[in-house]
Design an enzyme around this catalytic site. Sequence first.
Site, PDB file in Angstrom:
ATOM      1  N   GLU A  67       0.823  -1.205   0.000  1.00  0.00           N
ATOM      2  CA  GLU A  67       0.000   0.000   0.000  1.00  0.00           C
ATOM      3  C   GLU A  67       0.862   1.263   0.000  1.00  0.00           C
ATOM      4  O   GLU A  67       0.542   2.244  -0.665  1.00  0.00           O
ATOM      5  CB  GLU A  67      -0.964   0.002   1.183  1.00  0.00           C
ATOM      6  CG  GLU A  67      -2.094  -1.001   1.054  1.00  0.00           C
ATOM      7  CD  GLU A  67      -2.960  -0.757  -0.162  1.00  0.00           C
ATOM      8  OE1 GLU A  67      -3.058   0.403  -0.621  1.00  0.00           O
ATOM      9  OE2 GLU A  67      -3.543  -1.725  -0.689  1.00  0.00           O
ATOM     10  N   TYR A  83      -6.808   6.305   4.297  1.00  0.00           N
ATOM     11  CA  TYR A  83      -6.836   5.314   3.216  1.00  0.00           C
ATOM     12  C   TYR A  83      -6.011   4.078   3.568  1.00  0.00           C
ATOM     13  O   TYR A  83      -6.485   2.939   3.459  1.00  0.00           O
ATOM     14  CB  TYR A  83      -6.323   5.901   1.886  1.00  0.00           C
ATOM     15  CG  TYR A  83      -6.032   4.784   0.920  1.00  0.00           C
ATOM     16  CD1 TYR A  83      -7.067   4.132   0.256  1.00  0.00           C
ATOM     17  CD2 TYR A  83      -4.732   4.297   0.749  1.00  0.00           C
ATOM     18  CE1 TYR A  83      -6.821   3.044  -0.566  1.00  0.00           C
ATOM     19  CE2 TYR A  83      -4.481   3.212  -0.076  1.00  0.00           C
ATOM     20  CZ  TYR A  83      -5.524   2.592  -0.729  1.00  0.00           C
ATOM     21  OH  TYR A  83      -5.278   1.499  -1.531  1.00  0.00           O
ATOM     22  N   ASP A 125      -9.379   4.607  -3.036  1.00  0.00           N
ATOM     23  CA  ASP A 125      -8.225   5.083  -3.784  1.00  0.00           C
ATOM     24  C   ASP A 125      -8.729   5.720  -5.083  1.00  0.00           C
ATOM     25  O   ASP A 125      -9.936   5.819  -5.336  1.00  0.00           O
ATOM     26  CB  ASP A 125      -7.214   3.965  -4.038  1.00  0.00           C
ATOM     27  CG  ASP A 125      -7.585   3.074  -5.211  1.00  0.00           C
ATOM     28  OD1 ASP A 125      -8.789   2.983  -5.557  1.00  0.00           O
ATOM     29  OD2 ASP A 125      -6.674   2.463  -5.797  1.00  0.00           O
ATOM     30  N   CYS A 138     -12.291   0.284 -15.885  1.00  0.00           N
ATOM     31  CA  CYS A 138     -12.831   1.640 -15.745  1.00  0.00           C
ATOM     32  C   CYS A 138     -11.687   2.620 -15.545  1.00  0.00           C
ATOM     33  O   CYS A 138     -11.599   3.322 -14.537  1.00  0.00           O
ATOM     34  CB  CYS A 138     -13.828   1.687 -14.584  1.00  0.00           C
ATOM     35  SG  CYS A 138     -14.865   3.168 -14.563  1.00  0.00           S
ATOM     36  N   CYS A 166     -15.828  -0.391 -21.507  1.00  0.00           N
ATOM     37  CA  CYS A 166     -17.199  -0.630 -21.036  1.00  0.00           C
ATOM     38  C   CYS A 166     -17.765  -1.954 -21.551  1.00  0.00           C
ATOM     39  O   CYS A 166     -18.655  -2.538 -20.919  1.00  0.00           O
ATOM     40  CB  CYS A 166     -18.111   0.518 -21.451  1.00  0.00           C
ATOM     41  SG  CYS A 166     -17.656   2.118 -20.720  1.00  0.00           S
ATOM     42  N   CYS A 172     -17.137  -4.476 -18.938  1.00  0.00           N
ATOM     43  CA  CYS A 172     -17.467  -4.116 -17.562  1.00  0.00           C
ATOM     44  C   CYS A 172     -18.688  -4.877 -17.074  1.00  0.00           C
ATOM     45  O   CYS A 172     -19.724  -4.903 -17.751  1.00  0.00           O
ATOM     46  CB  CYS A 172     -17.722  -2.611 -17.464  1.00  0.00           C
ATOM     47  SG  CYS A 172     -18.202  -2.076 -15.798  1.00  0.00           S
ATOM     48  N   CYS A 230     -24.430   1.395 -15.147  1.00  0.00           N
ATOM     49  CA  CYS A 230     -23.542   2.545 -14.953  1.00  0.00           C
ATOM     50  C   CYS A 230     -24.256   3.841 -15.330  1.00  0.00           C
ATOM     51  O   CYS A 230     -24.637   4.051 -16.489  1.00  0.00           O
ATOM     52  CB  CYS A 230     -22.277   2.373 -15.795  1.00  0.00           C
ATOM     53  SG  CYS A 230     -21.160   3.800 -15.722  1.00  0.00           S
TER      54      CYS A 230
END
Length: 300
Positions: free
Chosen positions: A45, A128, A146, A201, A208, A211, A217
Amino acid sequence: MTAMTATQTPPTSLHDPVIGWFEQHARDLPWRRPEAGAWGVMVSEFMLQQTPVSRVLPVYEQWLARWPRPADLAAEPPGEAVRAWGRLGYPRRALRLHGAAQAITERHGGDVPSEHSQLLALPGIGEYTAAAVASFAYGQRHAVLDTNVRRVFARAATGIQYPPNATTAAERKLARALLPEEDARAARWAAATMELGALLCTAKNENCTQCPIAGQCAWRLAGKPAHQGPPRRGQTYAGTDRQVRGRLLAVLREAVTPVPQSALDAVWDEPVQRARALDGLVADGLVEPLAGGQYRLPLS
């Protein structure tokens, strides 16, 4: 920019397709494997902030081989963390990770704590990172926001192309509203939405057609309206103080003994910018000045 509001689509209708897609398409990354443990998750991270996976992977592997536990890193001078950070960029992250390792060793017996509040109390760890470690390492229910997740939520739930430049309270509220109720499933959702933003994305050239929630969406259903908010921040590098700092640090990382001023002067022609960059490195604790105009990575 349209204000962030909770999605009109029931959150539960998003969970199955996104998590199902993740089960099929998630990348096999070392910090996702069980053997990575909480320390491996934490290291990843820190490294992945503003740095792509392809650049992180080799440094991550070397880091964990050298410092498999927080106490191993804490026992070394902070300058060694800066040296091992290599060219990942934003090297203050290395100092913050070293400071977190010291605190984990001193306060928690060398084990990364599982409680969100204890993670948040570690030096160098913000909301975060605390949420990400608690979620990915310990399977807890937290909103992990994020850049990739924020973009997915902005498009799928709010109908705008990009989220605001800085995370807003409305985004956090939306993220909490979208969380599955059960801890393990919420943790899976956090990882899945992050992967969806990283692979499909994306900021540009979104895919798309692949997706799993394209049919729900809000942005796609609205005809993909163009971004109407403040200009998105670009990341320039050439000619900036960041570039000068990187070149100065590269000399110090390669050196096993203190480096004279003349060696640092050779990396950048413009003296005012070079001096400003060096002063900034000293102020940030990344470089230690010594008598006689010499410099080294910090020992304490």
